[in-house]
Motif scaffolding. Structure first.
Motif, PDB file in Angstrom:
ATOM      1  N   ASP A  50     -12.527  44.045  19.556  1.00  0.00           N
ATOM      2  CA  ASP A  50     -13.607  43.816  18.589  1.00  0.00           C
ATOM      3  C   ASP A  50     -14.985  44.021  19.218  1.00  0.00           C
ATOM      4  O   ASP A  50     -15.929  44.453  18.545  1.00  0.00           O
ATOM      5  CB  ASP A  50     -13.515  42.403  18.012  1.00  0.00           C
ATOM      6  N   THR A  51     -15.093  43.688  20.503  1.00  0.00           N
ATOM      7  CA  THR A  51     -16.374  43.901  21.189  1.00  0.00           C
ATOM      8  C   THR A  51     -16.739  45.377  21.176  1.00  0.00           C
ATOM      9  O   THR A  51     -17.885  45.751  20.884  1.00  0.00           O
ATOM     10  CB  THR A  51     -16.289  43.406  22.651  1.00  0.00           C
ATOM     11  N   PHE A  52     -15.782  46.219  21.491  1.00  0.00           N
ATOM     12  CA  PHE A  52     -16.048  47.659  21.514  1.00  0.00           C
ATOM     13  C   PHE A  52     -16.308  48.195  20.109  1.00  0.00           C
ATOM     14  O   PHE A  52     -17.134  49.101  19.933  1.00  0.00           O
ATOM     15  CB  PHE A  52     -14.884  48.397  22.172  1.00  0.00           C
ATOM     16  N   HIS A  53     -15.631  47.662  19.122  1.00  0.00           N
ATOM     17  CA  HIS A  53     -15.905  48.085  17.744  1.00  0.00           C
ATOM     18  C   HIS A  53     -17.363  47.784  17.387  1.00  0.00           C
ATOM     19  O   HIS A  53     -18.051  48.620  16.807  1.00  0.00           O
ATOM     20  CB  HIS A  53     -14.955  47.378  16.775  1.00  0.00           C
ATOM     21  N   ASN A  54     -17.815  46.586  17.735  1.00  0.00           N
ATOM     22  CA  ASN A  54     -19.207  46.224  17.453  1.00  0.00           C
ATOM     23  C   ASN A  54     -20.182  47.137  18.186  1.00  0.00           C
ATOM     24  O   ASN A  54     -21.204  47.574  17.620  1.00  0.00           O
ATOM     25  CB  ASN A  54     -19.467  44.769  17.860  1.00  0.00           C
ATOM     26  N   GLY A  62     -22.710  49.833  16.432  1.00  0.00           N
ATOM     27  CA  GLY A  62     -24.144  49.799  16.712  1.00  0.00           C
ATOM     28  C   GLY A  62     -24.666  51.152  17.164  1.00  0.00           C
ATOM     29  O   GLY A  62     -25.755  51.595  16.744  1.00  0.00           O
ATOM     30  N   ALA A  63     -23.898  51.844  18.007  1.00  0.00           N
ATOM     31  CA  ALA A  63     -24.283  53.189  18.441  1.00  0.00           C
ATOM     32  C   ALA A  63     -24.290  54.160  17.262  1.00  0.00           C
ATOM     33  O   ALA A  63     -25.156  55.035  17.157  1.00  0.00           O
ATOM     34  CB  ALA A  63     -23.338  53.682  19.532  1.00  0.00           C
ATOM     35  N   MET A  64     -23.325  54.002  16.361  1.00  0.00           N
ATOM     36  CA  MET A  64     -23.268  54.863  15.177  1.00  0.00           C
ATOM     37  C   MET A  64     -24.501  54.674  14.302  1.00  0.00           C
ATOM     38  O   MET A  64     -25.124  55.639  13.857  1.00  0.00           O
ATOM     39  CB  MET A  64     -22.007  54.547  14.366  1.00  0.00           C
ATOM     40  N   GLU A 102     -11.975  47.360   7.085  1.00  0.00           N
ATOM     41  CA  GLU A 102     -12.606  47.329   8.405  1.00  0.00           C
ATOM     42  C   GLU A 102     -14.099  47.590   8.288  1.00  0.00           C
ATOM     43  O   GLU A 102     -14.918  46.947   8.937  1.00  0.00           O
ATOM     44  CB  GLU A 102     -11.962  48.394   9.304  1.00  0.00           C
ATOM     45  N   ASN A 103     -14.483  48.529   7.416  1.00  0.00           N
ATOM     46  CA  ASN A 103     -15.906  48.855   7.256  1.00  0.00           C
ATOM     47  C   ASN A 103     -16.683  47.685   6.677  1.00  0.00           C
ATOM     48  O   ASN A 103     -17.833  47.438   7.058  1.00  0.00           O
ATOM     49  CB  ASN A 103     -16.064  50.078   6.350  1.00  0.00           C
ATOM     50  N   ILE A 104     -16.054  46.974   5.747  1.00  0.00           N
ATOM     51  CA  ILE A 104     -16.715  45.821   5.138  1.00  0.00           C
ATOM     52  C   ILE A 104     -16.977  44.751   6.189  1.00  0.00           C
ATOM     53  O   ILE A 104     -18.057  44.162   6.257  1.00  0.00           O
ATOM     54  CB  ILE A 104     -15.864  45.262   3.982  1.00  0.00           C
ATOM     55  N   MET A 105     -15.988  44.523   7.045  1.00  0.00           N
ATOM     56  CA  MET A 105     -16.159  43.527   8.109  1.00  0.00           C
ATOM     57  C   MET A 105     -17.262  43.932   9.082  1.00  0.00           C
ATOM     58  O   MET A 105     -17.962  43.094   9.626  1.00  0.00           O
ATOM     59  CB  MET A 105     -14.835  43.328   8.862  1.00  0.00           C
ATOM     60  N   MET A 106     -17.414  45.240   9.309  1.00  0.00           N
ATOM     61  CA  MET A 106     -18.418  45.735  10.237  1.00  0.00           C
ATOM     62  C   MET A 106     -19.747  46.015   9.546  1.00  0.00           C
ATOM     63  O   MET A 106     -20.667  46.539  10.153  1.00  0.00           O
ATOM     64  CB  MET A 106     -17.927  47.028  10.905  1.00  0.00           C
ATOM     65  N   VAL A 161     -20.483  48.225   7.258  1.00  0.00           N
ATOM     66  CA  VAL A 161     -20.717  49.662   7.171  1.00  0.00           C
ATOM     67  C   VAL A 161     -20.325  50.115   5.765  1.00  0.00           C
ATOM     68  O   VAL A 161     -19.159  50.006   5.375  1.00  0.00           O
ATOM     69  CB  VAL A 161     -19.893  50.433   8.222  1.00  0.00           C
ATOM     70  N   SER A 162     -21.281  50.623   5.010  1.00  0.00           N
ATOM     71  CA  SER A 162     -20.979  51.113   3.667  1.00  0.00           C
ATOM     72  C   SER A 162     -20.322  52.489   3.767  1.00  0.00           C
ATOM     73  O   SER A 162     -20.419  53.178   4.792  1.00  0.00           O
ATOM     74  CB  SER A 162     -22.261  51.220   2.842  1.00  0.00           C
ATOM     75  N   GLU A 163     -19.647  52.893   2.706  1.00  0.00           N
ATOM     76  CA  GLU A 163     -19.054  54.231   2.686  1.00  0.00           C
ATOM     77  C   GLU A 163     -20.143  55.291   2.792  1.00  0.00           C
ATOM     78  O   GLU A 163     -19.963  56.320   3.449  1.00  0.00           O
ATOM     79  CB  GLU A 163     -18.246  54.418   1.398  1.00  0.00           C
ATOM     80  N   GLU A 164     -21.283  55.033   2.166  1.00  0.00           N
ATOM     81  CA  GLU A 164     -22.389  55.985   2.228  1.00  0.00           C
ATOM     82  C   GLU A 164     -22.883  56.180   3.665  1.00  0.00           C
ATOM     83  O   GLU A 164     -23.220  57.297   4.071  1.00  0.00           O
ATOM     84  CB  GLU A 164     -23.541  55.514   1.337  1.00  0.00           C
ATOM     85  N   GLU A 165     -22.899  55.086   4.436  1.00  0.00           N
ATOM     86  CA  GLU A 165     -23.324  55.191   5.827  1.00  0.00           C
ATOM     87  C   GLU A 165     -22.249  55.863   6.679  1.00  0.00           C
ATOM     88  O   GLU A 165     -22.555  56.699   7.544  1.00  0.00           O
ATOM     89  CB  GLU A 165     -23.645  53.811   6.384  1.00  0.00           C
ATOM     90  N   LEU A 166     -21.010  55.503   6.461  1.00  0.00           N
ATOM     91  CA  LEU A 166     -19.917  56.077   7.232  1.00  0.00           C
ATOM     92  C   LEU A 166     -19.852  57.589   7.056  1.00  0.00           C
ATOM     93  O   LEU A 166     -19.585  58.327   8.015  1.00  0.00           O
ATOM     94  CB  LEU A 166     -18.588  55.445   6.808  1.00  0.00           C
ATOM     95  N   TYR A 167     -20.122  58.060   5.828  1.00  0.00           N
ATOM     96  CA  TYR A 167     -20.021  59.486   5.545  1.00  0.00           C
ATOM     97  C   TYR A 167     -21.378  60.198   5.604  1.00  0.00           C
ATOM     98  O   TYR A 167     -21.492  61.359   5.211  1.00  0.00           O
ATOM     99  CB  TYR A 167     -19.381  59.702   4.166  1.00  0.00           C
ATOM    100  N   ASN A 168     -22.407  59.497   6.083  1.00  0.00           N
ATOM    101  CA  ASN A 168     -23.728  60.101   6.304  1.00  0.00           C
ATOM    102  C   ASN A 168     -24.359  60.670   5.028  1.00  0.00           C
ATOM    103  O   ASN A 168     -24.951  61.754   5.039  1.00  0.00           O
ATOM    104  CB  ASN A 168     -23.640  61.206   7.371  1.00  0.00           C
ATOM    105  N   LEU A 169     -24.250  59.931   3.942  1.00  0.00           N
ATOM    106  CA  LEU A 169     -24.878  60.357   2.700  1.00  0.00           C
ATOM    107  C   LEU A 169     -26.372  60.025   2.719  1.00  0.00           C
ATOM    108  O   LEU A 169     -26.786  59.060   3.377  1.00  0.00           O
ATOM    109  CB  LEU A 169     -24.213  59.672   1.502  1.00  0.00           C
ATOM    110  N   PRO A 170     -27.187  60.782   2.003  1.00  0.00           N
ATOM    111  CA  PRO A 170     -28.637  60.521   2.018  1.00  0.00           C
ATOM    112  C   PRO A 170     -29.022  59.193   1.378  1.00  0.00           C
ATOM    113  O   PRO A 170     -30.144  58.722   1.580  1.00  0.00           O
ATOM    114  CB  PRO A 170     -29.215  61.712   1.231  1.00  0.00           C
TER     115      PRO A 170
END
Length: 419
Positions: A49-53, A57-59, A199-203, A205-214
């Motif tokens: 989980d540490t590495f996921h966080n 953050g890097a993403m 997993e994205n919800i816990m982190m 991260v929205s789908e829009e962010e994960l897929y780099n939408l404007p």
């Protein structure tokens, strides 16, 4: 980064001490103490989980090198990245416009037997789209079809983005964008990643962010983005980037026929497109239509003001000043990003009294907000070109801010030589 580095450093010292049969400082270590050290070392090991966080953050910061560093550290500790972590890594490749790295990650997943999820395909599709690799994007679509997966709105968004970023722009570009919007309607009810997003919800991260939408930076804003219009968001953003007013109007007509009304993002991008094309009247019309029925966000005022200053025409500059004054009267305040954008646009004015640039600077100074270094440089240069006395309070203040920013972020770029 510092927490991970400290943990790794201490683990290294513990390992070295254990190898010597002594303690961390080089002394003799009893068997009981050695066991205690090993237990401490085990507790200090960063968990998955540490590495996921860290990688998320890097993403979010588009720091691809950091993301790969954390991936490598994870492997060194015997932790194999899982599919969710690979999704975040691939998304980071897209944000960094490095499609080759995304392909490398795909090969790595296959080599380690990591099974791709629906999200993984879409992350890959959008990462490749960021660099206009339409041939590889189509290859991902074929792989999805072969795996029995349908295309959802995020896939069509990626296809639109791929053609937007493909160089050179041709008539086919705009034709394809309209075609993909039309084709997406047949799949609007297909939701094939219903279980992939936990997993994205816990982190966070929205789908829009994960897929780099404007729309990623606006999706959490209330009433700013209507998610059912994702395809229109991406397509109309492409029209603004490519300065295609004709395609914009086709899409706006399609949107209306589909029973939608403009959300803030659609209005903002439509205004940006018109302003980029020099059509101030149509941009003002969009702004007035939106504000007549809805409460506009500050970004809508900033988009109109910034776009009106393109070319620094007398009419455009007047509209920009009136828009900023109207925004201020409604108790909207500039943040660092909006103020920087406006100051950069206003500082390009070569004639006139520099009224808007001075006004924006004063608004930010009153709220103790400092613009970016390029914006302050541009503003300072514009002041110097107007032969303002060297002891002018405004010029002295701007010069002091510029010197402070230059010390923090880089050398002063020949400001005195340009004076």
């Amino acid at each position: 980064m510092s927490l991970l580095s400290n943990s790794l450093l201490l683990q290294g010292r513990l390992r070295d001490g254990a190898a010597r049969g002594g303690d961390v400082d080089g002394g003799v270590q009893s068997p009981e103490l050695r066991q205690q050290r090993l237990r401490v070392q085990h507790r200090l090991r960063p968990v998955r989980d540490t590495f996921h966080n860290l990688i998320v953050g890097a993403m979010k910061g588009s720091r691809l090198q950091d993301a790969f560093y954390f991936r490598d550290q994870m492997k060194e500790m015997g932790l194999q990245p899982d599919v969710n972590l690979y999704n975040f890594l691939i998304s980071t490749c897209g944000k960094s416009k490095n499609s080759d790295a995304a392909i490398m990650l795909l090969e790595e997943m296959k080599a380690h037997g990591v099974k791709l999820k629906g999200e993984t395909y879409i992350c890959l599709l959008n990462a490749l789209a960021a660099t206009g690799r339409t041939d590889q994007v189509y290859a991902i679509v074929r792989d999805m079809t072969a795996a029995g997966l349908g295309l959802n709105k995020f896939c069509y968004a990626g296809l639109i983005t791929a053609f937007k970023n493909k160089a050179p722009t041709t008539e086919e570009t705009m034709t394809k964008i309209v075609e993909f919007v039309q084709q997406s309607k047949g799949w609007k009810n297909v939701e094939r990643v219903s279980k992939d997003s936990s997993e994205n919800i816990m982190m966070n991260v929205s789908e829009e962010e994960l897929y780099n939408l404007p729309t990623a930076e606006y999706v959490h804003r209330r009433a700013f983005v209507y998610k059912q219009m994702t395809i229109y968001h991406v397509a109309i953003n492409a029209c603004a980037d490519l300065k295609s007013k004709e395609t914009l109007e086709v899409l706006l007509d399609m949107l209306t026929k589909d029973g939608f009304t403009y959300d803030a993002f659609i209005a903002m991008q439509a205004m940006r497109c018109y302003l980029q094309c020099g059509d101030i009247d149509s941009a003002v019309k969009i702004f007035e239509e939106y504000t007549s029925s809805k409460s506009p966000p500050a970004e809508l005022y900033v988009t109109l003001a910034e776009g009106a200053m393109i070319g620094h025409t007398p009419r455009g500059m007047q509209l920009a000043q009136e828009t900023i004054e109207k925004m201020t009267s409604r108790n909207f305040f500039l943040n660092a990003r909006m103020g920087t954008d406006l100051l950069l646009a206003a500082s390009g004015e070569k004639t006139g009294g520099y009224t808007i640039a001075n006004y924006v600077w004063d608004l930010m100074q009153n709220r103790r907000i400092t613009p970016s270094l390029p914006a302050v440089e541009a503003y300072y240069k514009g002041l110097k070109e107007r032969e303002i006395p060297s002891d002018d309070p405004r010029l002295m203040n701007v010069s002091r801010v510029l010197d402070n920013l230059s010390i923090r972020f880089g050398p002063r770029r020949n400001s005195n030589a340009q004076a």
